[in-house]
Design an enzyme around this catalytic site. Structure first.
Site, mmCIF file in Angstrom:
data_model
loop_
_atom_site.group_PDB
_atom_site.id
_atom_site.type_symbol
_atom_site.label_atom_id
_atom_site.label_comp_id
_atom_site.label_asym_id
_atom_site.label_seq_id
_atom_site.Cartn_x
_atom_site.Cartn_y
_atom_site.Cartn_z
ATOM 1 N N ARG A 232 0.168 11.325 -0.824
ATOM 2 C CA ARG A 232 0.722 12.149 -1.901
ATOM 3 C C ARG A 232 1.213 13.488 -1.372
ATOM 4 O O ARG A 232 0.547 14.113 -0.531
ATOM 5 C CB ARG A 232 -0.351 12.433 -2.967
ATOM 6 C CG ARG A 232 -0.453 11.398 -4.049
ATOM 7 C CD ARG A 232 0.786 11.366 -4.961
ATOM 8 N NE ARG A 232 0.710 10.308 -5.940
ATOM 9 C CZ ARG A 232 1.096 9.037 -5.733
ATOM 10 N NH1 ARG A 232 1.586 8.667 -4.576
ATOM 11 N NH2 ARG A 232 1.004 8.144 -6.699
ATOM 12 N N HIS A 280 9.773 8.374 -1.098
ATOM 13 C CA HIS A 280 8.626 7.746 -1.777
ATOM 14 C C HIS A 280 8.841 6.231 -1.953
ATOM 15 O O HIS A 280 8.832 5.708 -3.066
ATOM 16 C CB HIS A 280 8.369 8.418 -3.143
ATOM 17 C CG HIS A 280 6.985 8.147 -3.669
ATOM 18 N ND1 HIS A 280 6.248 9.075 -4.348
ATOM 19 C CD2 HIS A 280 6.195 7.037 -3.632
ATOM 20 C CE1 HIS A 280 5.075 8.561 -4.703
ATOM 21 N NE2 HIS A 280 5.032 7.314 -4.273
#
Ligand code: NDP
Ligand code: OXD
Length: 317
Positions: A232, A280
């Site tokens: 993250r 991502h």
């Protein structure tokens, strides 16, 4: 599965209608609603979500389980109105296998000096670099959970000297285990390639910062440390990554997740020659596999069996 409680699908910027069609196909006879239509809200028992609007889940008084369509749940736990029902995260081989592909690929890219050879090719220069052996390179994985463990096993298979850092102690064959803040320094000091697969929690936010990079091994066989993050973005400080690259505390990086996504077009990190950026995509959820996994959980739940992969809200993952 016999028709039962309804399911609402709430998916932000990630093809909500396609997700709803998948669930409707696999749940014949059951109400499958799409946010923000709340006309049948009382009949909703389950929610399948990805980054729902804060407050949206609180509109369903009969909600019993929230199924997250990805592995990370930070976006959900940040919602102060999140109903007090189990939150289940996605754990599925269709997510685990691609993540390990990404990690192995990025580790090999830096280990085999691909960025240097790309530049040499651009310059039409024939200039072999000294290639260390995998066993001399310490790969350290921050986060030895579902994804970290799988990636660790594959890197061990390639012959790297693999270590893992987690909250609780772990014994994994072929992997040197470190846990807790007290063992973080020892873990970092043996690490040439740092891989982060940590969730974003109050404890991990900003952990990948200048002070952490400065503690990595710098005199190892790669001539500098490498940072890879597919966990993250909130766990890293991007200004610190750039500063560490400039100061030689980092020799390179591969980053899939950012503090703010999409990464701002003006961010200087886009242009750094030692940095590989991906948007991502390290492990993209497979619609069919995720829907089948959630339907299997609903079947278990309705049969009175326990749900798997329930998030511990106190820990934040
Ligand atoms: P898990 O919950 O299975 O594993 C998390 C790991 O992090 C565990 O080993 C845990 O330790 C460790 N950890 C958590 N907090 C701390 C802490 N404070 N100190 C030390 N270790 C800590 O998660 P997954 O492996 O399934 O997924 C990891 C993350 O990957 C997700 O949360 C998500 O954010 C990200 N992700 C990114 C994707 C992408 O495409 N880029 C795709 C999928 C996931 P312990 O084992 O002791 O509990
Ligand atoms: C995530 C995922 O959590 O894609 O990022 O599963």
């Amino acid at each position: 599965m016999a028709p039962g409680g309804g399911l609402v699908v709430m998916v932000k910027d990630w093809g909500q209608p396609a997700w709803a069609r998948h669930f409707a196909k696999h749940l014949p006879g059951r109400l499958v609603a799409e946010w923000p239509d709340i006309t049948g809200a009382d009949a909703i028992t389950y929610a399948a979500v990805w980054r729902p609007d804060p407050g949206a889940l609180a509109k369903y008084p009969g909600l019993k389980v929230i199924f997250n369509l990805g592995a990370g749940v930070d976006h959900l736990l940040d919602d102060p109105t999140l109903p007090d029902v189990p939150v289940v995260r996605l754990v599925d081989q269709s997510l685990t296998a691609p993540m390990s592909e990404y990690i192995v690929f990025q580790v090999l890219l830096h280990f085999r000096q691909h960025l240097a050879y790309s530049e040499l090719q651009r310059q039409k220069r024939w200039k072999p670099q000294r290639q260390p052996r995998a066993g001399a390179v310490g790969v350290g994985i921050l986060g030895l959970g579902t994804l970290g463990l799988d990636a660790a096993g594959k890197l061990v298979g390639l012959g790297f000297d693999v270590a893992g850092w987690s909250r609780s102690p772990k014994t994994v064959e072929g992997v040197a285990g470190f846990n807790g803040n007290a063992q973080l320094d020892a873990f970092l000091q043996r690490t040439d390639i740092l891989v982060s697969l940590l969730p974003a929690t109050p404890e991990t936010r900003g952990i990948a910062n200048r002070s952490l990079f400065a503690r990595l091994r710098r005199d190892g066989p790669l001539g500098g440390a490498v940072y890879i993050n597919a966990g993250r973005g909130a766990t890293q400080n991007e200004a610190d990554i750039l500063a560490a690259l400039e100061a030689g505390e980092l020799a390179g990086a591969s980053i899939d997740v950012f503090e703010t996504e999409p990464l701002d077009a003006d961010s200087p990190i886009w242009h750094h020659p030692g940095v590989v950026i991906t948007p991502h995509v390290a492990a993209d959820t497979d619609l069919d596999a995720a829907a089948m996994s959630i339907i299997a959980q609903i079947t278990n739940f309705e049969a009175g069996r326990p749900l798997a992969h329930v998030v511990d809200r106190a820990r934040g993952y």
